[in-house]
Scaffold this motif. Structure first.
Motif, PDB file in Angstrom:
ATOM      1  N   ASP A  80       0.826  -1.211   0.000  1.00  0.00           N
ATOM      2  CA  ASP A  80       0.000   0.000   0.000  1.00  0.00           C
ATOM      3  C   ASP A  80       0.855   1.254   0.000  1.00  0.00           C
ATOM      4  N   GLY A  92       2.871   0.179   3.976  1.00  0.00           N
ATOM      5  CA  GLY A  92       2.480  -1.098   4.562  1.00  0.00           C
ATOM      6  C   GLY A  92       2.536  -2.186   3.504  1.00  0.00           C
ATOM      7  N   GLN A  98      -4.014 -10.176   7.619  1.00  0.00           N
ATOM      8  CA  GLN A  98      -3.497  -8.836   7.383  1.00  0.00           C
ATOM      9  C   GLN A  98      -4.628  -7.862   7.677  1.00  0.00           C
ATOM     10  N   MET A 136      -5.485  -4.008   7.467  1.00  0.00           N
ATOM     11  CA  MET A 136      -5.087  -2.707   6.932  1.00  0.00           C
ATOM     12  C   MET A 136      -6.119  -1.654   7.318  1.00  0.00           C
ATOM     13  N   HIS A 139      -3.879   0.573  -2.591  1.00  0.00           N
ATOM     14  CA  HIS A 139      -3.220  -0.709  -2.375  1.00  0.00           C
ATOM     15  C   HIS A 139      -3.489  -1.664  -3.519  1.00  0.00           C
ATOM     16  N   TYR A 165      -0.993  -0.506   9.313  1.00  0.00           N
ATOM     17  CA  TYR A 165      -0.972  -1.873   8.790  1.00  0.00           C
ATOM     18  C   TYR A 165      -0.534  -2.834   9.889  1.00  0.00           C
TER      19      TYR A 165
END
Ligand code: MN
Length: 289
Positions: free
Chosen positions: A83, A87, A97, A99, A107, A142
């Motif tokens: 991203d 991140g 994950q 975010m 991203h 993140y």
């Protein structure tokens, strides 16, 4: 006991980009819109699917988000993420994950290169968790949560356990930082094991049977089905009727207006218009294709 409000069979799958073959459970029927499962405002479920080997990783190219968090839970296969806030990383089987797009990121999400080259089984959940208005324009963040960092809580003596990602189970906390009360866990149960969950009555709550099958309130629920729980009580339990993995989601509703369009989820139409303007003006940063 909490009642079962609705059991949803997986809707026809569709592709997100060319890498995610998903059943959209939230929003799905007229019964489960963005408000009904709030703060969980979107849920795409990639049921187990075999991807043939490919030299060009499949996935979704650069796109923006603002106003919420995307949470990806990998059950099979590997995903790479990058991203514009810096991140990124790779998540594999059992990893998550998390975010926080908040004020805005660009991203992209692809099958990880070596997984793509070999091909293989792929199974994921992607959730959108709404942010309270006071955090919608906060700094993006993140969190990569490896499977080994998750909190495991044993259930019975059968080798069954709760794998806690976010929130609490029996006053034990999971690893994810959240902006409002959110519970996410996998109940990994051996055949015959029963587990009890307790959440405040007003928390919106649902289950997805990721592997195996289970019985809840006398109803048999098979693999890949979504169970919407009623808000009539705090407690519910279910019993694995084969070795099973059940994803459990529960969260305190964010009682604010939802203005959503495409990749932006804000509180008002004006804020949505601003999101599109800021995106077009390049204010979400830069990310190479
Ligand atoms: Mn995305």
């Amino acid at each position: 006991m909490r009642a079962v409000e609705l059991i949803i069979t997986p809707p026809e799958p569709h592709f997100v980009g060319d890498g995610f073959r998903v059943h959209t459970f939230i929003p799905s029927s007229f019964r489960v819109d963005m408000h009904r499962m709030n703060p969980f405002i979107m849920l795409d479920y990639n049921s187990k699917h075999f991807f043939e080997p490919s030299d060009n990783p499949r996935g979704v190219g650069v796109h923006p988000h603002r106003g919420f968090e995307t949470v990806t839970i990998a059950y099979k296969g590997r995903v790479a993420h990058h991203d514009s806030s810096g991140g990124g990383g790779v998540i594999g089987e059992g990893d998550v994950q998390w975010m926080t797009a908040a004020s805005g990121v660009l991203h992209k999400e692809y099958h990880e290169e070596s997984f793509s080259k070999k091909g293989g089984w792929f199974q994921m959940v992607q959730l959108w968790v709404n942010l309270p208005s006071m955090y919608k324009m906060s700094t993006p963040k993140y969190q990569a949560i490896k499977n080994s960092e998750m909190t495991n809580i044993a259930i019975g003596n059968s080798g069954s356990f709760i794998e806690l990602i976010a929130g609490e189970f029996q006053e034990i906390k999971g690893p994810a930082d959240t902006f409002s009360p959110v519970h996410i866990s996998n109940a990994k149960l051996k055949n015959g094991e029963r587990v009890t969950y307790t959440f405040p009555k007003h928390y919106n709550t649902a289950l997805i049977v990721i592997e195996g099958e289970m019985m809840i309130n006398g109803k048999q629920v098979g693999t890949d089905h979504f169970v919407l729980m009623s808000n009539n009580d705090e407690q519910f339990d279910f019993k694995a009727t084969s070795d099973s993995v059940v994803l459990v989601l529960s969260g305190e509703p964010i009682n604010e207006p939802i203005a959503a369009h495409g990749p932006f989820v804000m509180n008002s139409r004006d804020e949505l218009v601003q999101a599109f303007r800021d995106f077009e003006a390049g204010k979400f940063g830069y990310l190479a294709d």
